[in-house]
Design an enzyme around this catalytic site. Structure first.
Site, PDB file in Angstrom:
ATOM      1  CD  GLU A 103       9.731  70.770   1.691  1.00  0.00           C
ATOM      2  OE1 GLU A 103      10.768  70.874   1.200  1.00  0.00           O
ATOM      3  OE2 GLU A 103       8.711  69.741   1.519  1.00  0.00           O
ATOM      4  CG  ASP A 222      11.900  64.450   5.848  1.00  0.00           C
ATOM      5  OD1 ASP A 222      12.842  65.250   6.169  1.00  0.00           O
ATOM      6  OD2 ASP A 222      11.269  64.317   4.391  1.00  0.00           O
ATOM      7  CE  LYS A 239       9.227  62.928  -0.694  1.00  0.00           C
ATOM      8  NZ  LYS A 239      10.133  64.082  -0.997  1.00  0.00           N
TER       9      LYS A 239
END
Length: 239
Positions: A103, A222, A239
């Site tokens: 990414e 995501d 996260k």
């Protein structure tokens, strides 16, 4: 229960990215051997891979270098390194010279220049040292790039404060239509990697269920992408 840990230092983010890159590279290094042991018949061949060993144009219309695929996705561009690896994969029908998607949001929004440039180059170097090909994905002037030259990577890292947007899946059409520059998140990188027939993607961390979810219903795109896109993701954590 969800556990949250806030990581504020660039050093910690850099270390997580390097570890994830190294782990992905080791996985890729063994993919060729695994494919050879298991064997791949026509039914097992991933979409976009031809079972022919011919060096001519790919027969399968979903292969990224097939004319029909190029007509369908005219804004999808490959670096020379990635294009060669895709062609070699097709010709051998085995994941030699395997490609690892990367990414670009971690470059544009994850750390400042020049730390972001050095880290991006180091991760790509780790992947190459294990016999794989890195494919950093981003949008430049409305075109999707799978794999960047060193000049493109440097420009992306240096201009993060001026002209680089953060692009998730939902943002890609707008950025492409308006000719913008953008860095891809985990979700959009997975989507583009699948279009490019890249089956492995490595990143630092992926988005999760955010704080105060019961009030905001804030779940990272995501996680949604993981449930609908057939790309393996190696990461340092959620996260």
């Amino acid at each position: 229960k969800f556990c949250f840990r806030r990581v504020d230092s660039s050093m910690a983010r850099n270390t997580a990215t390097r570890r994830a890159g190294l782990l992905a590279s080791h996985l890729v290094a063994g993919m060729g051997e695994m494919a050879g042991m298991a064997g791949m018949n026509e039914a097992d061949t991933p979409a976009g891979h031809s079972t022919s060993s011919s060096s001519h144009a790919p027969e399968h219309p979903e292969h990224p270098q097939h004319p029909q695929h190029q007509q369908r996705y005219p804004r999808l561009h490959f670096s020379p390194e990635v294009a060669r690896a895709l062609d070699q994969q097709r010709a051998s029908n085995r994941p030699h010279n395997a490609i690892v998607a990367l990414e670009s949001t971690i470059i544009s929004h994850g750390m400042p220049y020049p730390d972001n440039y050095r880290t991006a180059r180091e991760v790509e170097s780790i992947i190459r040292s294990c016999g794989a090909v890195p494919a950093t994905i981003c949008v430049l002037k409305g075109n999707i790039h799978v794999g960047l030259t060193d000049e493109q990577l440097h420009d992306l890292a240096k201009n993060v404060d001026t002209s680089v947007q953060k692009l998730s899946r939902r943002d890609l059409p707008y950025a492409i239509a308006h000719g913008l520059n953008g860095a891809t998140t985990v979700a959009s990188t997975m989507m583009i990697a699948r279009l490019a027939n890249i089956r492995l993607f490595v990143t630092g961390g992926i988005g999760g269920v955010h704080r105060s979810y019961h009030e905001t219903m804030d779940v990272s795109a995501d996680l949604v992408e993981l449930g609908r896109t057939a790309v393996g993701v190696v990461c340092a954590g959620v996260k």
